[in-house]
Design a protein around this motif. Structure first.
Motif, PDB file in Angstrom:
ATOM      1  N   GLN A  46       1.463   0.486  10.333  1.00  0.00           N
ATOM      2  CA  GLN A  46       0.928   1.792   9.968  1.00  0.00           C
ATOM      3  C   GLN A  46       1.622   2.323   8.716  1.00  0.00           C
ATOM      4  O   GLN A  46       0.974   2.831   7.807  1.00  0.00           O
ATOM      5  N   ALA A  47       2.942   2.201   8.670  1.00  0.00           N
ATOM      6  CA  ALA A  47       3.696   2.709   7.530  1.00  0.00           C
ATOM      7  C   ALA A  47       3.364   1.940   6.253  1.00  0.00           C
ATOM      8  O   ALA A  47       3.241   2.535   5.175  1.00  0.00           O
ATOM      9  N   ARG A  48       3.201   0.628   6.369  1.00  0.00           N
ATOM     10  CA  ARG A  48       2.820  -0.168   5.183  1.00  0.00           C
ATOM     11  C   ARG A  48       1.436   0.229   4.700  1.00  0.00           C
ATOM     12  O   ARG A  48       1.183   0.320   3.497  1.00  0.00           O
ATOM     13  N   SER A  49       0.529   0.488   5.631  1.00  0.00           N
ATOM     14  CA  SER A  49      -0.811   0.930   5.267  1.00  0.00           C
ATOM     15  C   SER A  49      -0.768   2.286   4.562  1.00  0.00           C
ATOM     16  O   SER A  49      -1.454   2.498   3.555  1.00  0.00           O
ATOM     17  N   GLN A  50       0.043   3.190   5.079  1.00  0.00           N
ATOM     18  CA  GLN A  50       0.195   4.501   4.438  1.00  0.00           C
ATOM     19  C   GLN A  50       0.771   4.350   3.035  1.00  0.00           C
ATOM     20  O   GLN A  50       0.329   5.034   2.108  1.00  0.00           O
ATOM     21  N   ALA A  51       1.742   3.460   2.869  1.00  0.00           N
ATOM     22  CA  ALA A  51       2.361   3.258   1.567  1.00  0.00           C
ATOM     23  C   ALA A  51       1.344   2.674   0.581  1.00  0.00           C
ATOM     24  O   ALA A  51       1.264   3.109  -0.573  1.00  0.00           O
ATOM     25  N   ARG A  52       0.549   1.695   1.031  1.00  0.00           N
ATOM     26  CA  ARG A  52      -0.492   1.119   0.156  1.00  0.00           C
ATOM     27  C   ARG A  52      -1.499   2.186  -0.261  1.00  0.00           C
ATOM     28  O   ARG A  52      -1.890   2.260  -1.418  1.00  0.00           O
ATOM     29  N   ALA A  53      -1.921   3.008   0.680  1.00  0.00           N
ATOM     30  CA  ALA A  53      -2.884   4.063   0.370  1.00  0.00           C
ATOM     31  C   ALA A  53      -2.292   5.074  -0.622  1.00  0.00           C
ATOM     32  O   ALA A  53      -2.990   5.519  -1.541  1.00  0.00           O
ATOM     33  N   GLN A  54      -1.034   5.382  -0.444  1.00  0.00           N
ATOM     34  CA  GLN A  54      -0.381   6.325  -1.348  1.00  0.00           C
ATOM     35  C   GLN A  54      -0.291   5.742  -2.759  1.00  0.00           C
ATOM     36  O   GLN A  54      -0.525   6.449  -3.739  1.00  0.00           O
ATOM     37  N   LEU A  55       0.031   4.468  -2.865  1.00  0.00           N
ATOM     38  CA  LEU A  55       0.112   3.828  -4.180  1.00  0.00           C
ATOM     39  C   LEU A  55      -1.260   3.701  -4.829  1.00  0.00           C
ATOM     40  O   LEU A  55      -1.396   3.880  -6.038  1.00  0.00           O
TER      41      LEU A  55
END
Length: 58
Positions: A46-55
């Motif tokens: 979930q956190a990696r997905s959030q980070a990708r979306a933020q980038l």
């Protein structure tokens, strides 16, 4: 960046999470060590997905 999201999502102090990762633990291992009872793999995903979306939003 994913570690920041994990810290926020799970209420784990960022410094503790960073310390575990700097000593060789993966993000999932650090989550597991610091927050018992949490599905560490799912939290890391979930956190990696959030980070990708933020980038991607930049």
């Amino acid at each position: 960046m994913a570690a920041v999201h994990v810290s926020s999502n799970l209420g784990i102090p960022f410094g503790e999470l960073k310390g575990k990762m700097m000593s060789g633990d993966s993000l999932g291992q650090a989550i597991h060590a610091l927050k018992l009872g949490v599905d560490a793999d799912a939290a890391a995903r979930q956190a990696r997905s959030q980070a990708r979306a933020q980038l991607a939003a930049r």
